[in-house]
Design a protein around this motif. Structure first.
Motif, PDB file in Angstrom:
ATOM      1  N   ALA A   1      19.866 -92.655 -42.180  1.00 25.71           N
ATOM      2  CA  ALA A   1      20.589 -92.676 -40.907  1.00 25.71           C
ATOM      3  C   ALA A   1      21.726 -91.665 -40.910  1.00 25.71           C
ATOM      4  O   ALA A   1      21.955 -90.978 -39.931  1.00 25.71           O
ATOM      5  N   LEU A   2      22.430 -91.574 -42.005  1.00 23.51           N
ATOM      6  CA  LEU A   2      23.616 -90.711 -42.101  1.00 23.51           C
ATOM      7  C   LEU A   2      23.615 -90.082 -43.481  1.00 23.51           C
ATOM      8  O   LEU A   2      24.029 -90.705 -44.443  1.00 23.51           O
TER       9      LEU A   2
ATOM     10  N   PHE B   1      41.468 -95.002 -39.573  1.00 23.85           N
ATOM     11  CA  PHE B   1      40.379 -94.134 -39.999  1.00 23.85           C
ATOM     12  C   PHE B   1      39.502 -93.711 -38.828  1.00 23.85           C
ATOM     13  O   PHE B   1      39.354 -94.450 -37.867  1.00 23.85           O
ATOM     14  N   GLU B   2      38.933 -92.539 -38.951  1.00 30.79           N
ATOM     15  CA  GLU B   2      37.898 -92.105 -38.014  1.00 30.79           C
ATOM     16  C   GLU B   2      36.543 -92.333 -38.687  1.00 30.79           C
ATOM     17  O   GLU B   2      36.374 -92.044 -39.868  1.00 30.79           O
ATOM     18  N   ALA B   3      35.568 -92.802 -37.883  1.00 33.05           N
ATOM     19  CA  ALA B   3      34.290 -93.220 -38.462  1.00 33.05           C
ATOM     20  C   ALA B   3      33.517 -92.075 -39.105  1.00 33.05           C
ATOM     21  O   ALA B   3      32.790 -92.266 -40.060  1.00 33.05           O
ATOM     22  N   MET B   4      33.646 -90.883 -38.558  1.00 30.57           N
ATOM     23  CA  MET B   4      32.756 -89.824 -39.016  1.00 30.57           C
ATOM     24  C   MET B   4      33.446 -88.815 -39.936  1.00 30.57           C
ATOM     25  O   MET B   4      32.970 -87.710 -40.113  1.00 30.57           O
ATOM     26  N   LEU B   5      34.565 -89.196 -40.508  1.00 28.07           N
ATOM     27  CA  LEU B   5      35.235 -88.303 -41.447  1.00 28.07           C
ATOM     28  C   LEU B   5      35.177 -88.898 -42.846  1.00 28.07           C
ATOM     29  O   LEU B   5      34.909 -90.082 -43.023  1.00 28.07           O
TER      30      LEU B   5
ATOM     31  N   LEU C   1      33.030 -94.445 -42.035  1.00 31.91           N
ATOM     32  CA  LEU C   1      32.360 -95.621 -41.479  1.00 31.91           C
ATOM     33  C   LEU C   1      32.709 -96.862 -42.306  1.00 31.91           C
ATOM     34  O   LEU C   1      32.960 -97.939 -41.766  1.00 31.91           O
TER      35      LEU C   1
ATOM     36  N   MET D   1      34.268 -92.101 -31.162  1.00 31.65           N
ATOM     37  CA  MET D   1      35.182 -91.130 -31.766  1.00 31.65           C
ATOM     38  C   MET D   1      35.511 -90.030 -30.764  1.00 31.65           C
ATOM     39  O   MET D   1      36.664 -89.615 -30.647  1.00 31.65           O
TER      40      MET D   1
ATOM     41  N   ALA E   1      20.448 -96.005 -45.895  1.00 28.37           N
ATOM     42  CA  ALA E   1      21.694 -95.572 -45.254  1.00 28.37           C
ATOM     43  C   ALA E   1      21.698 -94.058 -45.095  1.00 28.37           C
ATOM     44  O   ALA E   1      22.077 -93.535 -44.050  1.00 28.37           O
TER      45      ALA E   1
ATOM     46  N   TYR F   1      14.033 -99.198 -37.581  1.00 22.84           N
ATOM     47  CA  TYR F   1      15.318 -99.172 -38.284  1.00 22.84           C
ATOM     48  C   TYR F   1      16.078 -97.897 -37.925  1.00 22.84           C
ATOM     49  O   TYR F   1      17.272 -97.924 -37.615  1.00 22.84           O
ATOM     50  N   LEU F   2      15.348 -96.792 -37.951  1.00 23.48           N
ATOM     51  CA  LEU F   2      15.997 -95.505 -37.662  1.00 23.48           C
ATOM     52  C   LEU F   2      16.502 -95.434 -36.229  1.00 23.48           C
ATOM     53  O   LEU F   2      17.583 -94.905 -35.967  1.00 23.48           O
TER      54      LEU F   2
ATOM     55  N   ARG G   1      36.383 -97.570 -41.833  1.00 29.30           N
ATOM     56  CA  ARG G   1      36.605 -98.139 -40.510  1.00 29.30           C
ATOM     57  C   ARG G   1      36.177 -99.597 -40.447  1.00 29.30           C
ATOM     58  O   ARG G   1      36.748-100.386 -39.704  1.00 29.30           O
TER      59      ARG G   1
END
Lengths: 194, 330
Positions: free
Chosen positions: A110-111, A36-40, A4, B154, A107, B139-140, A7
């Motif tokens: 979220a991920l 780039f790929e966002a999720m790698l 991410l 993707m 952050a 936010y989430l 990217r």
């Protein structure tokens, strides 16, 4: 570094300098044109190679390029959502500055695998702050500097920001707040984008 | 019940109360609205003070709470409320008695419907207490949407790359034979080079019965066995392609002699008619073959040869299956 983040660097170069520049940079860095790929996840060295290749190709100092990247992240209309996520940090710029400590945790909320620079805010006077930024990416402090400058504008605050150099424990940014309510700033509508 | 006990209390002015709980609501003994927190006030008419609480809100859960006695009986319980207006904003919260029988105090929140409430009532971050996790929830929701957007993008890119790769692929993934595209390329090349060649169009007989009685896995197994037979019965330079479910085309460069073609076709059919074993069950198929030779044409066209071999195949089927027919030009 997370895809991410990589990217966003790719998006910054493509949107700001065009497809041809990006292709040159990608080729110089040894990356395919799709980038780039966002999720790698990618090796930190690759990110570094891309930034160095871009600085070389554009004949711009690396620090200045990184600062532009930070500004782009907040101010480009295509990245409105990111600006919004940052604005969730606080109702005013000072509030926002204080929320930076928890930015990496937000952050991760979220991920979980997303690693952002560690940020540590030190309030030295009500109008003077020093922010320590620690990241595997050399010069990440310049990205944060550009990002904070744009966020100050976003909140309508007048602030002077300066990169005070790199230390073993991280990079330091000095923030002098001249007027927290200097202008209207940009609207933050909680209900969000469609 | 703690009716007889006197517990210590706190005194708080309503501005502090509003800061702590911007969605508080105090009710008089007879169920009228006394004070409203500033955020909750945005959901209510301007003249809400003095109005009947139960006319403005419906308590959807627990059931049968329609008056102050009912509300008092549910002291401290989780309440689900719905605003009686077109927004039907749903709220949750709890009610506690005020000291000295002066009515009740409710503290409400939006719960998981906070995103709609924010939109419907034009709320801002200043409308939520710092202790409220509403902002984190919003936010989430946004962060999740952003991440999902990235994932979707993707997936689209991967899907594009996949179909592109599939389009470029020359192999039939089930059998490892060449696919339709590879056949078209090989055929075009033979025609372009002007090299004489034979073409066989093979269709399995009784294959549908295998699929129907033993299932698709058995069918796939048979197709792989068939592929093995075709590979074994052809030369390295021949092209063997699977062009449909149980249809195959073989290109035989340099082989145009009718008799030799018949011999090869008969051998293939004989080998295919041998019983095939699938998980201990013996199955049998056969094949019909239509053939064409490029030397039979003044001007060789790949599509034409395929069509003629197809007609010959049809003739072979008509004559009782398990046999090969050569296209004879008019």
């Amino acid at each position: 570094m997370h895809g991410l983040l990589n990217r966003s660097i790719q998006g910054f170069l493509r949107r700001t300098y065009g497809e041809a520049v990006w292709h040159d940079v990608a080729a110089r860095a040894g990356l395919g044109p799709d980038g780039f790929e966002a999720m790698l996840d990618y090796d930190d060295n690759l990110t570094d190679r891309v930034i160095n290749a871009a600085a070389l190709r554009l004949d711009r100092p690396r620090d200045a390029l990184l600062e532009d990247l930070g500004t782009y992240l907040v101010s480009h209309p295509d990245l409105e959502r990111l600006r919004r996520l940052l604005r969730f940090g606080g109702t005013g710029f000072v509030d926002f500055l204080h929320s930076l400590d928890e930015l990496p945790d937000r952050a991760r909320m979220a991920l979980p695998e997303l690693e952002l620079p560690e940020l540590d805010l030190n309030e030295q006077r009500p109008d003077r702050f020093r922010l320590m930024c620690k990241s595997p990416l050399i010069g990440a402090g310049h990205v944060i500097l550009g990002l904070l400058r744009a966020m100050a504008d976003d909140y309508g605050s007048l602030a002077v920001l300066e990169h005070e150099g790199s230390w073993p424990e991280g990079e330091i940014i000095r923030i002098d707040l001249l007027d927290p309510r200097f202008s209207e700033g940009r609207r933050f509508d909680l209900a969000g984008v469609a | 019940m703690d009716g007889g006990m006197t517990l210590p209390g706190l005194t708080l002015d309503i501005i502090s109360l509003a800061r702590l709980m911007p969605m508080y609501l105090s009710l008089t003994e007879d169920g009228r609205i006394a004070e409203v927190g500033p955020t909750l006030a945005k959901l209510l008419p301007k003249d809400a003070a003095g109005q009947d609480f139960f006319a403005l809100f419906e308590i959807s859960r627990p059931g049968n709470v329609r008056d102050m006695a009912g509300l008092a009986a549910r002291t401290g319980d989780r309440l689900h409320l719905v605003r009686r207006d077109e927004s039907r904003t749903s709220l949750r919260g709890l009610a506690v008695p005020l000291k000295g029988g002066q009515g009740m105090l409710l503290n409400l929140s939006f719960g998981i419907t906070v995103a709609e409430a924010v939109r419907d009532h034009d709320l801002t971050d200043a409308d939520f207490a710092p202790t409220d996790l509403a902002m984190e929830l919003l936010y989430l929701i946004e962060a999740k949407t952003a991440v999902m957007g990235e994932l979707r993008a993707m997936n689209r890119r991967l899907e594009g790359a996949r179909s592109e790769a599939e389009e470029r692929a020359l192999t039939d993934t089930l059998t490892g034979l060449r696919n339709r595209r590879a056949l078209d390329l090989a055929l075009a090349e033979l025609v372009a080079r002007g090299q004489p060649f034979g073409l066989m169009h093979l269709d399995l007989d009784w294959f549908k019965a295998v699929n129907d009685t033993l299932g698709h896995a058995a069918g796939d197994h048979v197709l792989r066995m068939v592929a093995g037979v075709l590979r074994a019965q052809t030369r390295a330079g021949d092209t063997v392609a699977r062009v449909g479910g149980d249809e195959f085309v073989i290109l035989l460069p340099g082989l145009v002699d009718a008799e030799r073609m018949r011999i090869i076709a008969a051998r293939i059919i004989a080998r295919l008619e041998e019983p095939m074993d699938y998980q201990g069950v013996s199955t049998r198929v056969s094949a019909s073959i239509g053939m064409a030779a490029s030397t039979a044409y003044d001007r060789v066209l790949g599509d034409r040869m395929l069509a003629d071999a197809d007609s010959a195949l049809y003739e072979a089927k008509r004559q009782g299956r398990g046999r090969a027919e050569l296209h004879v030009p008019d």
